[in-house]
Design a protein around this motif. Structure first.
Motif, short mmCIF file in Angstrom:
data_model
loop_
_atom_site.label_atom_id
_atom_site.label_comp_id
_atom_site.label_asym_id
_atom_site.label_seq_id
_atom_site.Cartn_x
_atom_site.Cartn_y
_atom_site.Cartn_z
N CYS A 1 6.59 10.74 2.27
CA CYS A 1 6.73 11.94 3.49
C CYS A 1 5.41 13.77 3.17
CB CYS A 1 8.49 12.15 3.94
SG CYS A 1 8.50 10.42 4.25
N LEU A 2 5.54 13.68 4.05
CA LEU A 2 4.77 14.98 3.77
C LEU A 2 5.35 16.33 4.97
CD1 LEU A 2 3.11 16.42 1.88
CD2 LEU A 2 1.43 15.99 3.58
N ARG A 3 6.37 17.39 4.89
CA ARG A 3 6.38 17.91 5.37
C ARG A 3 5.35 18.94 6.06
NH1 ARG A 3 12.34 19.10 7.10
NH2 ARG A 3 11.08 21.62 8.26
N ARG A 4 4.60 19.63 5.82
CA ARG A 4 3.14 20.24 5.60
C ARG A 4 2.07 20.09 4.80
NH1 ARG A 4 6.21 23.61 4.80
NH2 ARG A 4 6.64 24.35 7.52
N TRP B 1 -0.12 7.27 15.06
CA TRP B 1 -1.36 6.22 15.11
C TRP B 1 -0.87 4.63 14.63
CZ3 TRP B 1 -5.96 8.34 12.22
CH2 TRP B 1 -6.37 9.27 13.00
N CYS B 2 0.39 4.35 15.51
CA CYS B 2 1.57 3.25 14.67
C CYS B 2 1.19 2.76 13.30
CB CYS B 2 0.21 2.94 15.49
SG CYS B 2 0.12 2.59 17.10
N PHE B 3 0.90 4.15 12.27
CA PHE B 3 0.92 3.77 10.80
C PHE B 3 2.59 3.25 10.40
CE2 PHE B 3 -3.22 3.98 10.76
CZ PHE B 3 -3.54 3.48 9.54
N PRO B 4 3.55 3.72 11.15
CA PRO B 4 5.12 3.56 10.52
C PRO B 4 5.59 2.12 10.57
CG PRO B 4 5.07 5.99 12.15
CD PRO B 4 3.44 4.91 12.08
N TRP B 5 4.85 1.52 12.12
CA TRP B 5 5.37 0.04 12.14
C TRP B 5 3.93 -0.28 10.84
CZ3 TRP B 5 4.08 2.11 17.23
CH2 TRP B 5 5.20 3.00 17.75
N THR B 6 2.90 0.40 10.99
CA THR B 6 1.68 -0.56 10.31
C THR B 6 2.20 -0.61 8.80
OG1 THR B 6 -0.11 -0.11 10.88
CG2 THR B 6 -0.84 -0.17 9.19
N PHE C 1 -3.00 16.21 -3.63
CA PHE C 1 -3.14 15.43 -5.22
C PHE C 1 -2.45 16.09 -5.48
CE2 PHE C 1 -7.28 18.25 -3.55
CZ PHE C 1 -8.36 16.84 -3.28
N ASP C 2 -1.11 16.38 -5.62
CA ASP C 2 -0.46 15.97 -6.96
C ASP C 2 0.32 15.00 -6.10
OD1 ASP C 2 -1.02 18.51 -8.15
OD2 ASP C 2 1.33 19.31 -7.38
N LEU C 3 0.59 14.42 -4.99
CA LEU C 3 0.99 13.26 -4.57
C LEU C 3 0.16 12.22 -4.89
CD1 LEU C 3 3.08 15.05 -1.38
CD2 LEU C 3 4.03 13.82 -3.21
N ILE C 4 -0.72 12.35 -4.45
CA ILE C 4 -1.99 11.34 -5.07
C ILE C 4 -2.02 10.98 -6.14
CG2 ILE C 4 -4.33 10.54 -5.09
CD1 ILE C 4 -4.54 12.82 -1.91
N ARG C 5 -1.08 11.81 -7.18
CA ARG C 5 -1.34 10.77 -8.16
C ARG C 5 -0.40 10.81 -9.13
NH1 ARG C 5 -5.26 16.19 -8.94
NH2 ARG C 5 -3.16 17.21 -8.83
N SER C 6 1.06 11.57 -8.48
CA SER C 6 2.31 10.90 -8.98
C SER C 6 2.82 9.97 -7.86
CB SER C 6 3.33 12.26 -8.64
OG SER C 6 3.00 12.64 -7.22
N GLU C 7 2.54 9.57 -6.50
CA GLU C 7 3.25 8.35 -6.09
C GLU C 7 2.21 7.61 -5.60
OE1 GLU C 7 5.70 8.89 -5.69
OE2 GLU C 7 6.38 10.35 -5.38
N GLY C 8 0.93 7.63 -6.97
CA GLY C 8 -0.14 6.81 -6.58
C GLY C 8 -0.69 6.27 -5.25
N VAL C 9 -0.88 7.09 -4.12
CA VAL C 9 -1.22 6.64 -2.82
C VAL C 9 -2.19 6.40 -3.49
CG1 VAL C 9 -2.64 8.52 -0.43
CG2 VAL C 9 0.13 8.86 -1.86
N ALA D 1 0.83 -0.84 -0.24
CA ALA D 1 -0.30 -0.11 0.58
C ALA D 1 1.19 1.33 0.16
CB ALA D 1 -1.04 -0.03 1.36
N VAL D 2 0.55 2.45 -0.63
CA VAL D 2 0.50 3.60 -0.24
C VAL D 2 0.31 4.09 0.12
CG1 VAL D 2 1.53 5.23 -1.89
CG2 VAL D 2 2.10 2.89 -2.70
N TYR D 3 1.45 4.31 1.11
CA TYR D 3 0.74 5.82 2.35
C TYR D 3 1.20 6.86 2.62
CZ TYR D 3 -1.30 6.37 7.10
OH TYR D 3 -1.13 7.40 8.17
N LEU D 4 0.13 7.99 2.21
CA LEU D 4 0.35 9.30 2.66
C LEU D 4 0.60 9.76 4.12
CD1 LEU D 4 1.25 11.77 0.68
CD2 LEU D 4 -1.23 12.42 0.23
#
Length: 547
Positions: free
Chosen positions: A255-258, A240-245, A265-273, A226-229
């Motif tokens: 990753c997303l600083r801010r 919420w424990c997702f680094p381990w999930t 939306f750009d990352l959802i498209r480009s990375e296939g989130v 899975a591709v997690y944003l």
């Protein structure tokens, strides 16, 4: 009953028993899927083999500098690769990760560094200023490690003794870490966002981190790779424990600083989130973004929301985006979410209003949590499952903290009667689902009648002009208290207080209708929660409306 024969010669050994720890997830991901992508951050791309080696380097280098079992390592970082690595590298040597809230002031941060007895702290350059002030108040030596993220171009200096990449270069990528001797050992320290007095230090154990990480997978049916944003701050309940999930699924950490709608939306498209989490404010940001930002998303995106019940407008907006929304509930003390509004297939045939009503409930226990109940806090007996009788939501099970650091009295009170007391007032329904009516401190008592602030907020959220709302008690000479609504409008929307009062009168009993409405940008925490304690301060100066 004779059970002796099932004990004799059937001992617990290394061959048939291992402690539960989420550290095994990254070892497996690197072993089974070494070349699968693990990190996407700007131009940075790392595999699971790369990431595992870096976490082992981190553990080795910290150990060489005197960090060991039971020591605290703090991290003042946004959602960058180094924060993912810290969730593995720090506990690999038996140390405890304390992820600091990046929105806090220097005095509060200094309290946390001192109370948690941090031996080292990782600092992103963006937060050098506030951390310099905090470190000046430290009552013991702290190793300061600088991180200079290539995606950050703003102001900030290096204030540490060594930079992170140099630290890793000194470490061993084959570091022979071992699992904890006991799964009850601490893995993380998280401070509550206490609104009065000093925050409390919530201690997580390896077993709880493991079981909540697996429960996250089960609640979402989260697939391999899975591709997690990272829209949810990793400092909040360890994301919420997702680094381990994500490691357990050998997925991708985008990753997303801010948080920013266009970037998301750009990352959802480009990375296939495929998956992301966030407070209602994040979901509303996406739903209400300009239409041109939303085009071109072809994959199914799964969103998890917590912090407030999703109103009908949010559910409709997410459906238009093609996003599937899952409502979860929890607190810092239960590793983030530990209950979920598990959706039933038959709900899909209902109209949006009824679906919103059902999805607004806090739901049922997470797969690997033992129980969530609505109990009478005086008798500790379950309240009737009638959707009307109010009690307190309580949790029990593995997805519950060890307790509060250096605060035995608060720990004992929180676990009184063998349950964790949330302080959230709720009802239970015949189908076993629970729904919060209010925080105990947020109930408005007007003329002797209890008014749920959440009920009033739900009605105001139905108005198309409302982006966010919070209702608190306003002192009243006649009634004692009356509802006061603070409303944040959608961009370009216009509506008067009188319009909103009329809207409320169509859906609420007269005594529940707000007598004061103020339009403003709502104060929020770094995780998007509305700060009602700030609004309570303002409520005394807001002029009431004759309704």
């Amino acid at each position: 009953m004779n059970t002796g024969m099932y004990e004799e010669g059937l001992d617990k050994t290394a061959a048939n028993f291992a402690v539960l720890t989420p550290l095994t997830f990254i070892e497996r991901a690197a072993s089974v899927y070494p070349q699968r992508p693990a990190i996407a951050h700007g131009a940075v791309r790392r595999t699971w083999a790369d990431t595992y080696a870096r976490t082992r380097r981190l553990a080795s280098a910290l150990q060489a500098r005197g960090i060991g079992e039971g020591d605290t390592v703090a991290a003042m970082l946004p959602n960058i690769p180094e924060m993912v690595e810290a969730h593995f590298g720090v506990p690999m040597l038996g140390a405890v990760l304390n992820a600091l809230n990046t929105r806090l002031d220097a005095n509060t941060l200094a309290f946390m560094l001192n109370h948690g007895e941090a031996k080292a702290v990782l600092i992103d350059r963006e937060f050098a200023g506030v951390m310099r002030e905090a470190l000046a108040q430290a009552d013991h030596p702290i190793l300061v490690i600088d991180i200079d993220d290539s995606e950050y171009t703003g102001p900030g200096e290096r204030i540490g003794e060594i930079d992170y990449e140099s630290l890793l270069a000194s470490g061993d990528p084959e570091f022979a870490w071992t699992p904890p001797s006991d799964e009850w050992n601490a893995i993380c320290l998280n401070y509550t966002s206490g609104t009065t007095g000093n925050p409390k230090g919530v201690v997580y154990h390896h077993r709880g981190a493991y079981t909540n990480a697996v429960s996250n997978i089960l609640e979402w049916d989260m697939p391999k790779h899975a591709v997690y944003l990272w829209t949810l701050p990793m400092f909040h309940c360890n994301g919420w424990c997702f680094p381990w999930t994500v490691a357990a699924r050998a997925g991708v950490n985008v990753c997303l600083r801010r948080v920013d709608a266009k970037t998301i939306f750009d990352l959802i498209r480009s990375e296939g989130v495929t998956h992301y989490c966030g407070a209602p404010i994040v979901q509303n940001l996406l739903v209400n973004a300009p239409e041109e930002m939303k085009h071109g998303i072809t994959q199914r995106v799964h969103a998890m929301v917590a912090g407030a019940a999703p109103p009908a407008a949010m559910i409709e907006g997410m459906e238009r985006l093609g996003f599937e929304l899952t409502h979860v509930y929890g607190l810092t003390e239960v590793y983030g979410p530990a209950a979920v509004c598990a959706q039933q297939a038959e709900w899909s045939t209902l109209d949006i209003g009824e679906r919103a009503r059902l999805n607004a409930r806090q739901g049922v226990r997470y797969h690997l949590q033992d129980a969530v109940r609505v109990l009478n806090p005086l008798t500790m007996e379950p309240v009737p499952a009638d959707g009307e009788t109010i009690g307190e939501i309580m949790f029990r099970g593995n997805i519950t903290m060890k307790g509060y650091l250096k605060n035995a009295a608060a720990t004992q009170e929180a676990f009184r009667g063998g349950w964790f007391h949330t302080g959230d007032l709720a009802v239970a329904y015949p189908d076993g689902y629970v729904r919060i009516k209010d925080r105990s401190k947020d109930i408005i008592i007007s003329g002797g009648e209890n008014i749920s602030s959440i009920e009033v907020e739900d009605v105001l959220y139905r108005h198309p002009a409302v982006l966010a709302v919070a209702v608190v008690a306003k002192p009243d000479a006649r009634w004692g208290e009356t509802p006061c609504a603070f409303v944040e409008l959608k961009a370009g929307a216009t509506v008067s207080a009188a319009d909103l009062i009329a809207h409320c009168k169509n859906h609420l009993a007269g005594f529940k209708v707000p007598r004061a409405i103020e339009f403003c940008e709502l104060p929020k925490t770094s995780t998007g929660k509305i700060q009602k304690f700030e609004l309570r301060k303002r409520a005394g100066s807001v002029t009431a409306i004759d309704v």
